[in-house]
Design an enzyme around this catalytic site. Structure first.
Site, PDB file in Angstrom:
ATOM      1  CD  GLU A   1     -53.528  -7.462  16.250  1.00 47.45           C
ATOM      2  OE1 GLU A   1     -52.589  -6.738  16.641  1.00 47.45           O
ATOM      3  OE2 GLU A   1     -53.624  -8.678  16.564  1.00 47.45           O
TER       4      GLU A   1
ATOM      5  CG  HIS B   1     -54.935 -11.118  20.974  1.00 50.78           C
ATOM      6  ND1 HIS B   1     -55.667 -11.043  19.809  1.00 50.78           N
ATOM      7  CD2 HIS B   1     -53.719 -10.557  20.700  1.00 50.78           C
ATOM      8  CE1 HIS B   1     -54.933 -10.464  18.869  1.00 50.78           C
ATOM      9  NE2 HIS B   1     -53.755 -10.151  19.380  1.00 50.78           N
TER      10      HIS B   1
ATOM     11  CG  HIS C   1     -51.287  -6.393  21.569  1.00 48.10           C
ATOM     12  ND1 HIS C   1     -51.581  -5.555  20.521  1.00 48.10           N
ATOM     13  CD2 HIS C   1     -51.250  -7.641  21.041  1.00 48.10           C
ATOM     14  CE1 HIS C   1     -51.713  -6.259  19.418  1.00 48.10           C
ATOM     15  NE2 HIS C   1     -51.512  -7.538  19.705  1.00 48.10           N
ATOM     16  CD  GLU C   2     -50.095 -10.817  22.800  1.00 54.62           C
ATOM     17  OE1 GLU C   2     -51.046 -11.577  22.522  1.00 54.62           O
ATOM     18  OE2 GLU C   2     -49.347 -10.326  21.934  1.00 54.62           O
TER      19      GLU C   2
END
Length: 492
Positions: A287, A261, A257-258
């Site tokens: 996101e 980003h 997830h990170e």
């Protein structure tokens, strides 16, 4: 361009460099800083915010903007000026005293939240949160004028979006998600992951996953934090994750997830470095990258097949017999309290709850003293069971402690955007699954880099998604994806 434009951009680049230093201090506070340094760090952040506010409201900015806007001829210059004008006018409405006080208080409140979370004591946190809410309402009033306070706050995270826009979108999502969730809960659930998974091995594999998704470790690093996050832009983009001996998926998927980003920030055109275009255009678009990396790619049947082999190599036999069973286990719909650990199906229900609660806090319809009870009541109504402790409830997220009011809805907006991008990505790469089955995400990440990430702030948020998708954003692709995925896993 003119001399005025050159002077403006030189000045803005210096301001952005100072802002990057502020961001690095925030990263340090979350990862390395000794707990007892919080009061001093609060003073440091307030001092730096004072310098930044003075630069962002410097009267010369208005003169440079006026002269530059008259002569801007290319898309990049016009986009730079659009962002600078928006930020200049917005920042100029907030008194320097208030900006510095928000920076000081939120820096200190972050430590108070962490202690209260560890002790499970909301009452210890409530007075500090009351200060934050009061300061943010004061800021919102300065920004909104005669308009809505919450709409004004949203502009920090998703320019051009209103609460009414989000209500309409979320109103379409909620009943569909609720019905699908109810059907899934009646069906036989896949097996849970059991056993223990040592932390050093998790961290080795999580770094391999980060690289597999294109994270450039020569311009980044992976550390641990209570609440995983990504920090920085351009040539220095750092991420954090967390580990649990009984739940390695928490570590792996927080990392992916990170990385979504971080790759967004790393892949923005280097020509935009330290300018308003040199960062993600909005939190909703940001996101969309983290969620499509984590879910549509990372939790796909194809990629989990590859991950299954990697986990067996790393940990040996961990009780899941085959790739198909592993895919179902990774995507198991489970009761749980924590938003960041929620499955795809239930995640948005967590966000919609926070959206409603923080709007009530800002409007004054809900007091901080009643927040814990309101949270617990809403959670039980939405999820069907009671919150067992504050760390699993109202104290689980850091966002309100650090003043990020208006941030939460961008998580669900990002899911909607990710659904749109996934639809377009599948159409563009018909052999995507065969690539992912080899652990090769390069086709997907290259498409996202070209169609979303490289642009940075060049286009407005909705336009970024519309250009990549070839149609306006809609919640329909996300709902279709979720229905197909979970009806298949649960045999509905």
């Amino acid at each position: 361009m003119t001399a005025e434009y050159d002077a403006l951009m030189d000045f803005v680049r210096e301001t952005e460099a100072l802002a990057a230093i502020s961001g690095r201090l925030e990263w340090d506070q979350e990862t390395m800083m000794p707990r007892g340094a919080a009061p001093q760090r609060g003073a440091e952040m307030a001092a730096l915010e004072g310098v930044l506010h003075a630069r962002r409201t410097d009267p010369r900015m208005g003169d440079w903007l006026a002269a530059s806007e008259e002569s801007a001829t290319d898309d990049v210059a016009r986009a730079q000026l659009r962002h600078i004008r928006r930020n200049f006018e917005r920042t100029s409405k907030v008194p320097a005293r208030l900006a510095a006080e928000i920076a000081r208080v939120t820096s200190e409140t972050q430590g108070i939240w962490a202690d209260a979370r560890a002790e499970g004591d909301f009452d210890a946190f409530a007075p500090a949160l009351e200060k934050v809410i009061a300061l943010k309402r004061e800021e919102g009033a300065a920004l909104a004028g005669d308009g809505d306070l919450y709409d004004a706050m949203l502009q920090d995270y998703e320019p051009g979006t209103t609460a009414a826009d989000l209500e309409a979108m979320f109103g379409a999502l909620r009943p569909e998600l609720t019905d699908l969730r109810a059907a899934v809960r009646e069906a036989k659930a896949p097996a849970r992951l059991t056993g223990t998974f040592d932390e050093p091995t998790q961290m080795r594999l999580t770094r391999k996953l980060a690289k597999a998704f294109g994270y450039d470790m020569t311009h980044g690093r992976v550390d641990k934090a209570v609440h995983p996050f990504s920090s920085g832009s351009g040539l220095d983009v750092r991420i954090t994750t967390r580990t649990s001996e009984t739940d390695p998926f928490n570590c792996f998927y927080s990392t992916i997830h990170e990385v979504g980003h971080a790759c967004y920030e790393q892949n923005i055109s280097r020509g935009y470095l330290l300018t308003p275009l040199g960062q993600g255009v909005s939190m909703g678009v940001h996101e969309s990258q983290s969620r499509i990396y984590e879910n549509q790619l990372g939790r796909s049947r194809a990629f989990t097949g590859w991950l299954y082999g990697e986990m067996r190599d790393a940990f040996g036999d961990f009780g899941i017999p085959d790739e198909e069973s592993f895919y179902a286990t990774v995507n198991r719909v489970s009761d749980g309290y924590i938003r960041t650990e929620a499955d795809e199906l239930q995640y948005n229900l967590h966000v919609l709850m926070r959206f409603d609660l923080e709007r009530a806090l800002i409007s004054g319809d809900l007091s901080v003293s009643d927040l814990e009870a309101a949270w617990n009541d809403r959670f039980e109504a939405d999820f069907g069971y009671k919150v067992d402790k504050p760390a699993h409830g109202v104290l689980q997220d850091v966002h309100w402690a650090v003043g990020l009011l208006g941030y939460f809805p961008t998580y669900s907006l990002g899911n909607v955007y990710a659904g749109c991008l996934h639809e377009a990505l599948r159409a563009a790469l018909p052999d995507l699954d065969s690539q992912l089955a080899r652990g090769d995400t390069s086709g997907a990440t290259a498409w996202l880099a070209e169609n979303v990430q490289t642009h940075g702030g060049l286009y407005e948020p909705r336009d970024v998604i519309a250009r990549a998708r070839g149609a306006e954003p809609s919640e329909a692709p996300l709902l279709a994806y979720l229905k197909e995925k979970f009806t298949g896993i649960y045999g509905l």
